[in-house]
Design a protein around this motif. Structure first.
Motif, PDB file in Angstrom:
ATOM      1  N   TYR A 194       0.845  -1.201   0.000  1.00 55.66           N
ATOM      2  CA  TYR A 194       0.000   0.000   0.000  1.00 55.66           C
ATOM      3  C   TYR A 194       0.874   1.242   0.000  1.00 55.66           C
ATOM      4  O   TYR A 194       1.779   1.382   0.832  1.00 55.66           O
ATOM      5  CB  TYR A 194      -0.916   0.029   1.220  1.00 55.66           C
ATOM      6  N   SER A 195       0.573   2.172  -0.923  1.00 57.75           N
ATOM      7  CA  SER A 195       1.256   3.462  -1.008  1.00 57.75           C
ATOM      8  C   SER A 195       0.239   4.577  -0.793  1.00 57.75           C
ATOM      9  O   SER A 195      -0.750   4.668  -1.524  1.00 57.75           O
ATOM     10  CB  SER A 195       1.920   3.615  -2.383  1.00 57.75           C
ATOM     11  N   ASN A 253      -5.583   1.715  -8.497  1.00 55.88           N
ATOM     12  CA  ASN A 253      -5.355   3.152  -8.342  1.00 55.88           C
ATOM     13  C   ASN A 253      -6.626   3.765  -7.792  1.00 55.88           C
ATOM     14  O   ASN A 253      -7.669   3.752  -8.447  1.00 55.88           O
ATOM     15  CB  ASN A 253      -4.996   3.784  -9.694  1.00 55.88           C
ATOM     16  N   THR A 269       1.339   3.122  -8.082  1.00 59.37           N
ATOM     17  CA  THR A 269       0.996   1.717  -8.280  1.00 59.37           C
ATOM     18  C   THR A 269       1.127   1.336  -9.745  1.00 59.37           C
ATOM     19  O   THR A 269       1.720   0.304 -10.094  1.00 59.37           O
ATOM     20  CB  THR A 269      -0.424   1.432  -7.779  1.00 59.37           C
ATOM     21  N   MET A 282      -0.763  -4.609  -5.355  1.00 62.36           N
ATOM     22  CA  MET A 282      -0.475  -3.284  -4.805  1.00 62.36           C
ATOM     23  C   MET A 282      -1.683  -2.392  -5.007  1.00 62.36           C
ATOM     24  O   MET A 282      -2.399  -2.516  -6.007  1.00 62.36           O
ATOM     25  CB  MET A 282       0.756  -2.681  -5.484  1.00 62.36           C
ATOM     26  N   PHE A 283      -1.919  -1.504  -4.044  1.00 64.33           N
ATOM     27  CA  PHE A 283      -2.909  -0.454  -4.240  1.00 64.33           C
ATOM     28  C   PHE A 283      -2.435   0.812  -3.571  1.00 64.33           C
ATOM     29  O   PHE A 283      -1.542   0.803  -2.716  1.00 64.33           O
ATOM     30  CB  PHE A 283      -4.293  -0.887  -3.748  1.00 64.33           C
ATOM     31  N   GLY A 284      -2.995   1.920  -4.010  1.00 65.09           N
ATOM     32  CA  GLY A 284      -2.588   3.204  -3.456  1.00 65.09           C
ATOM     33  C   GLY A 284      -3.622   4.264  -3.735  1.00 65.09           C
ATOM     34  O   GLY A 284      -4.428   4.155  -4.661  1.00 65.09           O
ATOM     35  N   ILE A 309       4.756  -7.431  -9.311  1.00 68.17           N
ATOM     36  CA  ILE A 309       3.444  -6.942  -8.884  1.00 68.17           C
ATOM     37  C   ILE A 309       2.411  -7.425  -9.893  1.00 68.17           C
ATOM     38  O   ILE A 309       2.373  -6.980 -11.037  1.00 68.17           O
ATOM     39  CB  ILE A 309       3.433  -5.407  -8.785  1.00 68.17           C
ATOM     40  N   ILE A 342       9.158   0.965  -3.385  1.00 66.60           N
ATOM     41  CA  ILE A 342       8.364  -0.260  -3.471  1.00 66.60           C
ATOM     42  C   ILE A 342       9.235  -1.435  -3.903  1.00 66.60           C
ATOM     43  O   ILE A 342       9.151  -2.548  -3.339  1.00 66.60           O
ATOM     44  CB  ILE A 342       7.183  -0.062  -4.447  1.00 66.60           C
ATOM     45  N   GLY A 347      -3.035  -4.440  -9.597  1.00 66.94           N
ATOM     46  CA  GLY A 347      -2.956  -3.146  -8.930  1.00 66.94           C
ATOM     47  C   GLY A 347      -4.245  -2.358  -8.973  1.00 66.94           C
ATOM     48  O   GLY A 347      -5.055  -2.506  -9.887  1.00 66.94           O
TER      49      GLY A 347
END
Length: 419
Positions: free
Chosen positions: A155-156, A280, A265, A255-257, A275, A217, A278
């Motif tokens: 997570y970002s 967004n 992401t 991944m998500f952000g 990854i 990341i 993802g």
């Protein structure tokens, strides 16, 4: 760029020059989350609790200080190597005696409590107990018995925002069997390091911001691979809890952000094939920054979750977010773009729940709140975000089929699925 101090600007500009101010404005507004009750009126600060996750697992958390000796930090005046704070959230065994992990570090809590943006929405220092807010995770909890082959999700957070701002969705995933790693991007957010507190840098170049996020990341993924082989991953010599490294399945990584984290992401997926899927969350991907997403799409599953309206009054959906339509059209993998019509940009953070709860105890600026999270029912929005995020990763990292993405769902009103 000089950004307005008005909190919860509807603009989706993702330069941290704008996003850091948004953070100073948005994060500082109220980062602790509510379980639908904020208690005040007793003369002390308002106490807020995070909503409980719905999965069957308890949650453990370990915080890690990671140092990339091979990469100089571009914003560090002393020329130190890049330092990153990360939290690993994992399915845990029942451990009632283990303390609940704090929601915010002391430095971040103090930063938020005294930021002038809190006053802009009617909050004075000391009115909200930022420092006392707790997560639902427990420090030192053992790994859940029998955990094996757990998918990993990174997570970002949004520009200028602490990694804590996605706790509600992160805990939901961890309670459902995922290992989730939240990453602070130092000098892009208020970050508490072991030996010091670092506020966001002023007006960093946004192209470099995203590039450094991608570097962060990829470095975290490298350290997770080390941890999976029981090699120490923390600068202080700390390892993951016993058995967690072996339980992670890094061949199933997503991944998500949010905001700048959503842009990052997409960029990280283009840079790193590890990854596999993802999300967004409402992060514009402007071609002005000449990054990879301006020219390429992804061949792996990708979901764009948008909300509300842009500054021109148009819906901030796939056709009106910067760079979205081009990236999605170039992407050849599974893709969807659900749009929350009555939501707004900051609703994809913990603020979706916290602002209404705080508003029951303090006289907040209604315009600021609506500009942040929209007019959507907060409980409906949170339930849908949890459902869509979990179903996306379940589908693409676990192979669990669902019809949730076939179109609007009666169980989640207010969402559209533009083609």
């Amino acid at each position: 760029m000089t950004a307005s101090r008005f909190p919860f600007s509807r603009r989706r500009t993702l330069g941290v020059s704008a996003a850091a101010v948004l953070a100073a404005a948005t994060v500082a507004t109220l980062p602790a989350l509510a379980d639908n009750s904020a208690e005040g009126g007793s003369g002390g600060p308002i106490e807020i609790m995070l909503p409980e996750p719905t999965g069957r697992h308890d949650i453990g958390r370990v915080d890690l200080h990671l140092v990339d000796e091979d990469r100089a930090d571009p914003w560090d005046d002393e020329g130190r190597p890049r330092e990153i704070m990360a939290s690993v959230w994992y399915p845990a065994g029942h451990a009632p005696g283990a303390p609940r992990a704090p929601y915010l570090s002391a430095g971040v809590a103090d930063y938020l409590d005294h930021d002038r943006a809190t006053a802009a929405v009617g909050i004075d220092p000391g009115e909200v107990d930022f420092a006392g807010a707790l997560s639902n995770a427990r420090t030192g909890a053992p790994v859940a018995r029998g955990l094996d082959g757990a998918p990993v999700v990174l997570y970002s957070p949004g520009g200028g925002m602490s990694r804590a701002m996605g706790t509600t969705l992160v805990e939901e995933l961890a309670s459902n069997g995922y290992v989730v790693v939240t990453v602070d991007h130092t000098y892009q957010a208020p970050v508490q390091l072991p030996d010091r507190f670092e506020p966001p840098a002023r007006n960093p170049d946004f192209t470099q911001v995203v590039q450094e996020r991608v570097g962060d990341i990829r470095f975290v993924l490298d350290r997770l691979e080390d941890a999976a082989e029981d090699r120490v991953s923390d600068a202080a010599g700390r390892s993951l809890p016993r058995g967690l490294g072996a339980a992670m399945d890094l061949s199933r990584t997503g991944m998500f952000g949010h905001s700048a984290g959503g842009f990052a992401t997409a960029e990280a997926m283009l840079a790193d094939p590890r990854i596999g899927a993802g999300i967004n969350m409402d992060g514009d991907m402007s071609p002005d920054y000449a990054l990879e997403t301006d020219e390429r799409g992804t061949d792996r599953p990708f979901m764009l979750m948008s909300a509300g309206h842009n500054g021109d009054g148009d819906p901030h959906d796939i056709d009106h977010g910067l760079g979205w339509r081009g990236f999605m059209d170039r992407s050849i993998g599974w893709k969807r773009a659900p749009h929350l019509t009555e939501g707004e940009h900051i609703g994809y953070t913990d603020f979706q729940s916290v602002l209404p709860a705080i508003g029951r105890s303090l006289d907040l600026d209604e315009q600021a709140v609506a500009g942040a999270i929209g007019t959507v029912d907060p409980e409906h929005s949170l339930a849908a975000q949890r459902a869509y995020t979990s179903a996306f990763f379940d589908l693409h990292l676990r192979g669990r089929q669902t019809d949730l993405f076939d179109g609007p769902s009666p169980g989640h009103p207010g969402w559209e699925f533009p083609s």
